[in-house]
Write an enzyme that holds these catalytic residues in place. Sequence first.
Site, PDB file in Angstrom:
ATOM      1  N   CYS A  48       0.829  -1.207   0.000  1.00 15.69           N
ATOM      2  CA  CYS A  48       0.000   0.000   0.000  1.00 15.69           C
ATOM      3  C   CYS A  48       0.863   1.257   0.000  1.00 15.69           C
ATOM      4  CB  CYS A  48      -0.948  -0.013   1.199  1.00 15.69           C
ATOM      5  SG  CYS A  48      -0.122  -0.187   2.801  1.00 15.69           S
ATOM      6  N   HIS A  76      -1.684   1.075   7.534  1.00 15.47           N
ATOM      7  CA  HIS A  76      -2.119   1.082   6.134  1.00 15.47           C
ATOM      8  C   HIS A  76      -1.981   2.485   5.569  1.00 15.47           C
ATOM      9  CE1 HIS A  76      -4.145  -0.194   2.559  1.00 15.47           C
ATOM     10  NE2 HIS A  76      -5.144   0.649   2.734  1.00 15.47           N
TER      11      HIS A  76
END
Length: 927
Positions: free
Chosen positions: A116, A361
């Site tokens: 990510c 994330h």
Amino acid sequence: MNRPTTRSKNKKPKPSNDVDKILDTLRKIHASGEITQDDINQLYSTGKLVCQGCRLNAKDNPNCFCGLIPSPNGSRKSGIWQKMSDVIQSLGPDPFKELRASLDSPAGLTNLGATCYANSILQCLYMNTTFRKGVLSIEVDVLRKQPVLDQLARLFAQLHASKRAFVDSAPFIKTLELDNGVQQDSHEFLTLLLSLLERCLSNSQSVVARTIVQDLFRGSVSHVTTCSRCGKDSEASSKIEDFYELELNVLGLKSLDESLDDYLRVEELNGENQYFCESCEARVDASRSIKLRTLPRVLNIQLKRYVFLPKTTTKKKITSAFSFPRELDMRKRLYDPAQVDLIYDLSAILIHKGTAVNSGHYIAHIKDEKTGQWWEFDDEHVSNLGDRPFGDDSSGYKSKPSQKEPLVRSSPVSVAGDATNNALPQFAENGDSEHSEIFSSADAYMLMYNLRQTNTHLQKTSVVLDGNNMETERMDSTSNGITSLPSYLRDEVDELNASYVEACCQYKLRKETTLHLIEERRQEVRLILSEAPVQSFEEPFYWISANWLRLWVDNITPPVLDNTLIQCSHGKVHMAEVGSMKRLSASAWVKLFSKYGGGPALANDDYCVDCLKEAAHKLVCADSYRDRRKTVKELADSVLSGNCSDGMYYVSKAWLQQWVKRKITDAPSEADAGPTASIRCPHGQLLPEQAAGARRLLVPENLWLFFYEDAVTVNPDDPLGCPSFPIGSEQCSQCSEKISEVACLEDSLRAVKNKQRENHEKLAAGKSFPLHPYHEYYLLPSVWLTTWRNYVNAGGKNTLSCNEPESLDSVIDKLTCEKHLRLLERPLDLVHKRGAIFQKVSLTDGLTIITSSDWKCFCEEWGCSENKGISAIIEYDNDAPDKGIGGKETLICNEQLGSIDGPNNRLDERRLLIRTSPEESIYVLGL
């Protein structure tokens, strides 16, 4: 008050009455030899009413078609009656879900595990129109030599023109040799990526591409040190250093303005930190600060949310709220202000969700330069946020427009990448109406600001033919988009799009075909089942296999009609298969048979007369067998109870006991074979009764004949048959002699064991006995004593089967090592109980102390010389405190077993030791 009675519509009546009627009908057929139509109706259950409303399909009613299909609102786990959503899911992934809404809607990137951080940075770079155009303008020759540039160009081309909602980032990530399972810091990734791209692009001849990284992201700073005495700057102050991002502190600061002030603040050098001025030739007080010389077109601001903790030597994330403006005025931050407004617009926010440094994330909120709309890039998922970077609902990231502040006007300034350094006009004419929104976020990790440019100063960069006739290139640096891709990239994207469109078309066709076929099949099943019941006795009908009918009802593509399972050996309808077949109307049969073929067709008159008569005969025989067995069972009970005096034949007692316990059946079974098998010896004669399992009883002749008849019926081809042993049969002489020999051997061995148990009463019983100092004892392995104890205590059937202990002579040889002639095992620990000394019991480990009398008996019993034994004397050692413990442990071979440790090595005033010679001893107990 009486409880009201209730009745369930699904409750089935007990079938006992129907079974009795069928049995009576078969007995009637056997008696008369004739079969009437009423008999057929009774045996094939054709007279039962057609079921209506029951939930389960009745197997005992061939006229019941209920439960073959689910209720109108019901479904099944498979077949044509499962939920349509499950049917669609079984077709595989729906490619239409990956369809991109439009080319104006950005595409996402696949997360390969923990990528990510890379996806967010790549999206920020792609959404920058100028950088995108520079990457897509790289020459083909350069791309072939630089795999990273090649894959980046392909990735950007797919993000630009792919019909899919997200693009596979695996080829680019693989080219960078990144570990998909390890998350990295997005700031470090951007720094390394820009450095790599700058090196790779240096080989390009395209002006647009060659310096795109420097033109967009590079600014310059200087570290200025000023003497407070003479006022001169140091020589190093004139050195200009490049930067690609500003790393700003967050700890203790609340806004971007405060962080910029902290970054540019003046540091005083005094005391021990005084500066040596070359002009003054002395250490003097001075000031030091960072000066911004030029600013890039794209200003990357790294927020230092990760701080190092010296106490724990770990990093911690700062999660405090941090505010930043939509519009950033950087003129007042420059060292040498120019004559233009230097207004930056917020273009991207990189967000780290989570509290841990090495996990969490990354997502990115990026503004579309063409439409001004903000988008959230969360790997494959891209969402429109509207006109604000955090959307209308800002609770998710603790971000909100918090205040308005006037826009500060300024004079022209210099901008890195401006070749002409022309003056830029002011941002707005009506300064009183201009305000900048302030946003706040606790997760913002990186901010990107783009330099604002208006239509009045569109910057043109042009390249003319040089001496090598290099191709002319033109680029509008403020263009909002790319109208077309290079041909080689366009062809590749078109091929991928065509493949994707083809997959969508195939899925759509497969889905429509499957759903249409299921709907057709459902209509067909409902129609035929509505015609299936036979309404009257006079109406012709056909028999059909219930198993095939269920396959036809459930499967999308039914097999060929198969009635062979309900046929008898004569090709007719088998009465025993009534529970596995249904009675179908002629119209329903014609429709099924004409479409699915197969067969055979079994009509209403295709019942088998031969099978019916055979079944009637078997039933009568079964009745007769049951009656006979009941009679002889009473006789067998009297034999087992000892009340039968007219016995004439021997049978196995164990077999007869099991025979009596079995339920009465209609015919003999496998268990009825061999009434004399266990009393017959290998020579075919009567086994002596002393043999194991050879106990027997005498039964009357009529009972024996019944047993014999059943045994022959069950195993007619047995070559040994069922041997009979009438009263007076002689026992096998060979087996008798063998049994006698074994018995004598057992008696002899039993006597030897009894003698050894008497000689070693306490050892055989496993009892401990007190030990006395200065008495002579002997050492034996505990494991050998355990084996010997099991051997002498074994009796009965285990007398001969129990393993003998190993020869004592070889056991003694294994107790000492060949090199040092010392013990390989330690004696058992000694304990004090009630004023006496005992040894701890062990069945497998160590050496057990035995008395000298036990040793002498063992030598006689197991063939060993008495002089070979390892004797030991337990004595007190009064010299232990003076001599220490080192010289008293020579009994054990330390090289094999290691030195002795534990509580036995404490230096106490009195110790017990085991001495095998005047020079060798070992402590075993401290007193």
